[in-house]
Design a protein around this motif. Structure first.
Motif, mmCIF file in Angstrom:
data_model
loop_
_atom_site.group_PDB
_atom_site.id
_atom_site.type_symbol
_atom_site.label_atom_id
_atom_site.label_comp_id
_atom_site.label_asym_id
_atom_site.label_seq_id
_atom_site.Cartn_x
_atom_site.Cartn_y
_atom_site.Cartn_z
ATOM 1 N N SER A 22 0.827 -1.207 0.000
ATOM 2 C CA SER A 22 0.000 0.000 0.000
ATOM 3 C C SER A 22 0.860 1.256 0.000
ATOM 4 O O SER A 22 1.068 1.878 -1.053
ATOM 5 C CB SER A 22 -0.978 0.002 1.191
ATOM 6 O OG SER A 22 -0.283 -0.024 2.429
ATOM 7 N N ALA A 23 1.402 1.630 1.153
ATOM 8 C CA ALA A 23 2.111 2.906 1.277
ATOM 9 C C ALA A 23 3.341 2.989 0.376
ATOM 10 O O ALA A 23 3.551 3.991 -0.322
ATOM 11 C CB ALA A 23 2.507 3.145 2.733
ATOM 12 N N MET A 61 -3.637 6.826 -5.160
ATOM 13 C CA MET A 61 -2.949 7.222 -3.922
ATOM 14 C C MET A 61 -1.672 7.995 -4.237
ATOM 15 O O MET A 61 -1.339 8.970 -3.556
ATOM 16 C CB MET A 61 -2.606 5.993 -3.089
ATOM 17 C CG MET A 61 -3.721 5.417 -2.246
ATOM 18 S SD MET A 61 -4.621 6.566 -1.169
ATOM 19 C CE MET A 61 -3.386 7.635 -0.524
ATOM 20 N N ALA A 79 2.589 3.205 -3.396
ATOM 21 C CA ALA A 79 1.932 4.496 -3.651
ATOM 22 C C ALA A 79 2.978 5.611 -3.692
ATOM 23 O O ALA A 79 2.941 6.495 -4.563
ATOM 24 C CB ALA A 79 0.879 4.782 -2.591
ATOM 25 N N THR A 98 -3.022 5.403 3.375
ATOM 26 C CA THR A 98 -3.128 4.605 2.146
ATOM 27 C C THR A 98 -3.868 3.292 2.393
ATOM 28 O O THR A 98 -3.812 2.380 1.565
ATOM 29 C CB THR A 98 -1.736 4.291 1.550
ATOM 30 O OG1 THR A 98 -0.992 3.495 2.483
ATOM 31 C CG2 THR A 98 -0.974 5.569 1.248
ATOM 32 N N THR A 131 6.836 6.498 5.030
ATOM 33 C CA THR A 131 5.773 5.519 5.211
ATOM 34 C C THR A 131 5.972 4.757 6.514
ATOM 35 O O THR A 131 7.099 4.513 6.943
ATOM 36 C CB THR A 131 5.729 4.518 4.038
ATOM 37 O OG1 THR A 131 6.907 3.699 4.063
ATOM 38 C CG2 THR A 131 5.630 5.234 2.710
#
Length: 531
Positions: free
Chosen positions: A307-308, A494, A311, A481, A446
């Motif tokens: 995710s993070a 994102m 992104a 995120t 992140t």
């Protein structure tokens, strides 16, 4: 995404898997039977090997998996990159502080720097003199709490202390005397003398990078006089980074000035007048190509790599496509993806520099009785990152897909537009400290567990890998995120949201949470082993 129970049946890509163990959220289970010594793959890379036979459906743990990573050699092939086909930021600008050398700051800070730890106390005295009077302080709710506790204690009502509540106060600054200066920052440290001479030279190179950082208007430098980190070395490092440096630098040497009273009076008066001059600078539009974005992760979890981090990787690609610079650091957390990054280097020389730095760093860790395999923290392991290669395979995604245009040793300054690799430890603060010294004027950080980290001169935007963290620690998280995990948002969406946030912070329209909390972490790296 949720805790799974032993005995549950999982369907994946047409395969039915009966779970042999309880599997906590963010952790992994085997998709196939694994023999003892067999490699374990994730993201297409080796991330470990089986310590003993692991059955299909069994949970992967530090007990049954050991660190193992892909080997690497020389750069192979020619890397072809297609920039993002849709870039909604092509004609966007940010409002920054334009420096004479062409750099553009996302903030306007004055810094006070000791060349040696002996001057830390004098720096603290200057800090106490300036912070409140110039309007850079803010209310301290804990001071009021202590006052209330003291009153209850004196009156014999200690039992009432546990009932006291701390009122939240606005994190906005008081009215500033200098409207166009974001703050005066004090970079104390424990270096400059003792140790080895190379440590002092490296410290001077780092401090030169901070003075040259586009977010810095000028600097006050305090020297004792007899230390290893001499003013001449600092000047040499400044000349190497920028031979046409025109920023005001106030340098005072205590052993020449005489009494502390005289030294501090001179430092305070000269700094005040220089800040008044720096206050004349105002924000003006600048293209996004003037951004140098640091890419960092800390307190990572099993979701960070899906995710993070990707992104942020897409945001990096968007910035690079516009002619900006990005910096990916933390070399112990690139273990296992070296070959992929070498193949992305624009030429053999840069690839070999990366390989050489990685080999030397790894060897120094082993020589000290450690190794990259010891990088994952207890928090990483608890939340699913059980080997360094597993952690690295997700961490490297912050660098997106663009070519590697340069590889920088610690304290080297980023000058080439595109993705730069910077040799730093995986330690959050040592890494962010280094990126600002290499010219980062904003950073993306992140986290899956929550890390209260910032930097004195470069705004640090904190990005959570999951929504639970963003809800639990809203005071440190800027962007969530978690929508990628839930399927509500794509990596592309994102990444674009992150760039939009960068523009707002870089323009001074909003403050990063780390700025509001005065998270001014600064830890220079001594070139010993730090993971």
């Amino acid at each position: 995404m949720t805790d799974l129970k032993s005995g549950e049946s999982i369907e994946f890509n047409g395969i039915s898997i009966l779970l042999k163990d309880n599997t906590p959220a963010k952790h992994k289970f085997a998709l196939v039977d694994l023999a003892q010594g067999e490699h374990i793959y994730m993201y297409g890379s080796i991330v470990g090997k089986a310590v003993y036979p692991i059955l299909k459906g069994a949970v992967l743990t530090t007990a049954n998996v050991a660190h193992e990573a892909n080997s690497f050699g020389k750069k192979t092939g020619t890397y072809e990159w297609t920039p993002p086909t849709h870039n909604p930021f092509s004609n966007r600008t940010f409002n920054g502080f334009h420096r004479k050398d062409g750099q553009v700051g996302t903030a306007n800070y004055w810094i006070v720097v000791p060349l040696v730890f002996c001057e830390n106390r004098n720096v603290e005295v200057i800090k106490q003199a300036f912070t409140e009077e110039l309007g850079f302080g803010k209310p301290n709710p804990y001071k009021s709490l202590v006052q209330q506790m003291a009153e209850l204690f004196k009156s014999g009502k200690q039992e009432a202390i546990s009932e006291l509540a701390v009122e939240e106060v606005a994190l906005q600054k008081n009215n500033k005397l200098f409207k166009n200066i974001d703050g005066i920052k004090f970079l104390t440290h424990q270096g400059g003398c003792g140790g080895i001479r190379q440590d002092s030279e490296m410290l001077c190179a780092l401090l030169a990078g901070y003075i040259n950082n586009p977010n810095v208007a000028g600097a006050t430098v305090l020297s004792l006089g007899c230390q290893n980190a001499q003013p001449a070395i600092l000047q040499e490092k400044l000349d190497k980074i920028n031979p046409h440096q025109e920023k005001p630098i106030i340098l005072l040497e205590q052993q020449k000035e005489g009494t502390e009273l005289h030294l501090l009076s001179q430092a305070i008066k000269m700094t005040f007048m220089a800040m008044a001059k720096a206050n004349e600078q105002e924000r003006a539009p600048a293209p996004l190509s003037k951004l140098t974005v640091g890419l960092e992760c800390g307190g990572s979890d099993g979701f960070s790599g899906i995710s993070a981090n990707p992104a942020v990787g897409h945001a990096s690609d968007l910035i690079v496509a516009l002619g900006g610079k990005t910096i990916l650091s933390e070399f112990p957390e690139l273990c296992g993806v070296e070959q992929e990054l070498m193949n992305r280097c624009v030429n053999d020389e840069i690839a070999e520099k990366f390989g050489s730095l990685m080999r030397d760093y790894s060897a120094s860790a082993v020589a000290a009785g450690s190794g990259f395999d010891m990088n994952p923290s207890p928090g990483n392991i608890k939340d699913g990152l059980i080997t360094d290669a597993m952690k690295s395979s997700g961490a490297s995604k912050k660098g997106g897909t663009s070519p590697v245009v340069d590889v920088l040793d610690y304290a080297e300054y980023a000058t080439k537009p595109g993705l730069n690799l910077l040799c730093t430890p995986g330690n959050d603060v040592e890494s962010t400290t280094a990126m600002a010294g290499s010219g980062a004027n904003i950073m993306l950080f992140t986290t899956g567990l929550g890390t209260p980290t910032g930097n004195p001169v470069a705004p640090v935007i904190k990005i959570s890998s999951n929504t639970k963290l963003a809800v639990r620690m809203p005071d440190i998280i800027d962007i969530d995120t978690g929508g990628v995990i839930s399927g509500e948002k794509t990596i592309t969406e994102m990444g674009e949201e992150i760039v939009e946030h960068i523009i707002q912070v870089a323009s001074g329209e909003i403050k990063a949470k780390a700025q509001l909390l005065d998270q001014d972490d600064f830890i220079p790296w001594k070139r010993g082993v730090s993971l």
